[in-house]
Design a protein around this motif. Structure first.
Motif, mmCIF file in Angstrom:
data_model
loop_
_atom_site.group_PDB
_atom_site.id
_atom_site.type_symbol
_atom_site.label_atom_id
_atom_site.label_comp_id
_atom_site.label_asym_id
_atom_site.label_seq_id
_atom_site.Cartn_x
_atom_site.Cartn_y
_atom_site.Cartn_z
ATOM 1 N N UNK A 1 30.179 30.341 75.356
ATOM 2 C CA UNK A 1 28.756 30.084 75.545
ATOM 3 C C UNK A 1 27.975 30.385 74.271
ATOM 4 N N UNK A 2 26.966 29.538 74.009
ATOM 5 C CA UNK A 2 26.111 29.673 72.836
ATOM 6 C C UNK A 2 24.638 29.593 73.268
ATOM 7 N N UNK A 3 23.793 30.318 72.561
ATOM 8 C CA UNK A 3 22.352 30.266 72.784
ATOM 9 C C UNK A 3 21.673 29.755 71.526
ATOM 10 N N UNK A 4 20.740 28.837 71.692
ATOM 11 C CA UNK A 4 19.891 28.387 70.588
ATOM 12 C C UNK A 4 18.479 28.859 70.898
ATOM 13 N N UNK A 5 17.934 29.693 70.018
ATOM 14 C CA UNK A 5 16.635 30.316 70.268
ATOM 15 C C UNK A 5 15.638 29.892 69.198
ATOM 16 N N UNK A 6 14.434 29.508 69.613
ATOM 17 C CA UNK A 6 13.357 29.156 68.680
ATOM 18 C C UNK A 6 12.519 30.390 68.409
ATOM 19 N N UNK B 1 14.840 29.113 74.808
ATOM 20 C CA UNK B 1 16.266 29.143 74.529
ATOM 21 C C UNK B 1 16.947 27.933 75.167
ATOM 22 N N UNK B 2 17.990 27.486 74.527
ATOM 23 C CA UNK B 2 18.870 26.475 75.085
ATOM 24 C C UNK B 2 20.259 27.076 75.214
ATOM 25 N N UNK B 3 20.920 26.809 76.312
ATOM 26 C CA UNK B 3 22.233 27.395 76.585
ATOM 27 C C UNK B 3 23.273 26.287 76.545
ATOM 28 N N UNK B 4 24.332 26.508 75.783
ATOM 29 C CA UNK B 4 25.401 25.521 75.617
ATOM 30 C C UNK B 4 26.744 26.159 75.933
ATOM 31 N N UNK B 5 27.671 25.333 76.356
ATOM 32 C CA UNK B 5 29.059 25.749 76.537
ATOM 33 C C UNK B 5 29.914 24.950 75.572
ATOM 34 N N UNK B 6 30.757 25.643 74.812
ATOM 35 C CA UNK B 6 31.642 24.982 73.861
ATOM 36 C C UNK B 6 32.883 24.469 74.592
ATOM 37 N N UNK B 7 33.094 23.155 74.544
ATOM 38 C CA UNK B 7 34.231 22.531 75.197
ATOM 39 C C UNK B 7 35.062 21.785 74.159
ATOM 40 N N UNK B 8 36.148 21.166 74.596
ATOM 41 C CA UNK B 8 36.977 20.388 73.684
ATOM 42 C C UNK B 8 36.240 19.174 73.151
ATOM 43 N N UNK C 1 28.136 21.303 75.314
ATOM 44 C CA UNK C 1 27.516 20.704 76.486
ATOM 45 C C UNK C 1 26.430 21.643 77.003
ATOM 46 N N UNK C 2 25.284 21.078 77.376
ATOM 47 C CA UNK C 2 24.189 21.881 77.901
ATOM 48 C C UNK C 2 24.532 22.482 79.252
ATOM 49 N N UNK C 3 24.047 23.704 79.484
ATOM 50 C CA UNK C 3 24.253 24.398 80.761
ATOM 51 C C UNK C 3 22.943 24.336 81.531
ATOM 52 N N UNK C 4 22.945 23.628 82.664
ATOM 53 C CA UNK C 4 21.712 23.427 83.416
ATOM 54 C C UNK C 4 21.293 24.659 84.199
ATOM 55 N N UNK C 5 22.238 25.505 84.606
ATOM 56 C CA UNK C 5 21.912 26.720 85.354
ATOM 57 C C UNK C 5 22.463 27.929 84.605
#
Length: 454
Positions: A245-250, A261-268, A272-276
């Motif tokens: 998991x990654x966070x992008x913070x302004x 913040x935007x939350x992402x999951x690193x996949x192959x 990909x954005x995490x909606x919840x």
């Protein structure tokens, strides 16, 4: 013999000799030796010319205020952090640890934007073949993505003028150098002047530019702080490389809200954005355990549920206070408040507090959840299932309200939580379906309310 000067990497101030503390910004150990530029350097005042063409003086009330047109990047979480999408002529600075996923995210965004505008990806750290290899691995077509492997600023500017892109990525600004400066790429002078020239180019041509920046070992963007003042938006990529998991913070945004913040999951297949995202920060206990309390925190406009865990253990004559994701000094203050106003002493106990999922919580609304988690661990009593809490605790023991309390409660109810202890000023005027709210004024009242629920 070439003349050298010492330049502060924090404020950009120059000095004739090395000093332990910069006289301008008072930062310690920030002076670095660089070659002095000639007096007639063409780029000496570039950073002061980085704005758009001058406009006549006008009265504020007579200036037309129109909504800013935005172009979605194809990444919903990135759009959330940017304030809705890319703005024409905006300059965005994104920083993060090596390998965190900056280039991956931007390559995905460039590929999505190429379907609706001209894009250019300038790489100074990799070859074109390496970029192509990553694109194939991520499953990106890249049919309309233009790529330039170059680090000389003058050639990059010429390519931008020839290609006329609407969106351009510079990866990274620390590798770019101008031949008009004698210092090496990555130095304070090079980073500052190259960023200023690219910003001026973005403003005059209406091209949105994203600058990728390295970070120092302290986690701050490398180069002078003036770099953050030049750009319109500053984003930080956060997260543990060992986690998916990654966070992008302004932390700065002239076209949107800060602290989004935007939350992402690193996949192959890339990020990909995490909606919840609340599901990431909540542990899955089979049964309630002592020392765990769920907090409803606010990141920008987004309510997030985060589990606060506390462990209180016998510590002997020199007890430790350690917090991960929370301010350690505030933890010491809260322990003093807990002792003075609630009669709960931890003077001879080790106290460890952790925010689950690697998230960092800066807002004081976490105080109440931290104290209830510490109290539960010390007494060995678990909070009931479906319990949440939030509220700031003052030195007098009062529980202060948190901003946008109703939205926090609605988010908790939506995710199935049934019991809440909140400041009295945040008590809802109308009942929230499925949620029982206990409003308190002081910390001792909150502890008594929890005892009654056990």
């Amino acid at each position: 013999m070439a003349k050298t000067v010492y330049t502060c990497r924090e404020c950009g101030g120059t000095h004739a000799r090395w000093l332990g503390q910069c006289p301008h910004c008072k930062a310690w150990n920030t002076l670095e030796e660089t070659l002095a530029e000639p007096a007639g350097a063409a780029t000496r005042n570039t950073r002061f010319q980085a704005l758009a063409r001058s406009q006549p003086v006008a009265t504020l009330s007579e200036i037309a205020a129109a909504d800013i047109a935005r172009t979605p990047t194809g990444q919903d979480e990135l759009d959330r952090v940017l304030g809705g999408g890319i703005v024409e002529g905006a300059v965005v600075l994104i920083g993060g640890d090596p390998g965190i996923g900056k280039s991956t995210l931007l390559l995905q965004a460039v590929d999505a934007l190429s379907a609706q505008m001209n894009v250019l990806y300038v790489t100074g750290e990799e070859s074109g073949a390496q970029i192509a290899l990553r694109a194939r691995r991520l499953g990106l077509a890249g049919r309309k993505v233009r790529v330039l492997a170059e680090i000389q600023l003058e050639k990059i500017v010429a390519a931008i003028e020839a290609e006329a892109p609407d969106f351009c990525v510079i990866d990274s600004i620390q590798t770019v150098y101008s031949e008009q400066l004698t210092s090496a790429p990555g130095s304070v002078a090079q980073v500052r002047e190259c960023a200023a020239q690219l910003t001026r180019l973005a403003k005059t041509r209406g091209c949105a530019v994203v600058l990728v920046g390295h970070v120092t070992k302290e986690g701050a963007l490398a180069g002078p702080r003036v770099l953050e003042h030049i750009v319109d938006t500053v984003l930080y990529f956060e997260g543990d490389t060992h986690s998916s998991f990654r966070l992008v913070r302004a932390i700065k945004n002239r076209f949107g809200a800060v602290n989004e913040i935007g939350v992402f999951a690193m996949t192959e297949r890339g990020l990909k954005g995490v909606s919840n995202p609340s599901a990431i920060f909540l542990s899955t206990h089979g049964e309630p355990v002592p020392g765990s309390c769920v907090l409803v925190t606010l990141e920008g406009t987004r309510p997030l549920l985060v589990e606060i865990q506390a462990l209180v253990d016998s510590g002997g004559p020199s007890p430790r206070r350690l917090s991960v994701g929370l301010d350690r000094d505030r933890l010491a203050m809260l322990l003093a408040v807990l002792h003075r106003h609630a009669g709960v002493s931890c003077m001879d106990q080790d106290v460890f507090v952790n925010a689950v999922g690697g998230v960092r919580i800066a807002e004081p609304a976490a105080d109440l959840a931290v104290l209830l988690a510490i109290h539960g661990s010390l007494r060995g009593r678990a909070l009931p299932r479906g319990f949440i809490a939030y509220g700031e605790v003052g030195l007098a023991g009062e529980v202060r309200p948190a901003p946008r309390g109703q939205e926090r409660l609605r988010e908790a109810a939506k995710l199935g939580f049934s019991v809440a202890v909140v400041p009295r000023a945040n008590a809802p005027k109308k009942p929230i379906e499925g949620l029982t709210v206990h409003a308190v004024d002081r910390i001792e009242e909150a502890i008594e309310a929890v005892r009654g629920l056990a």
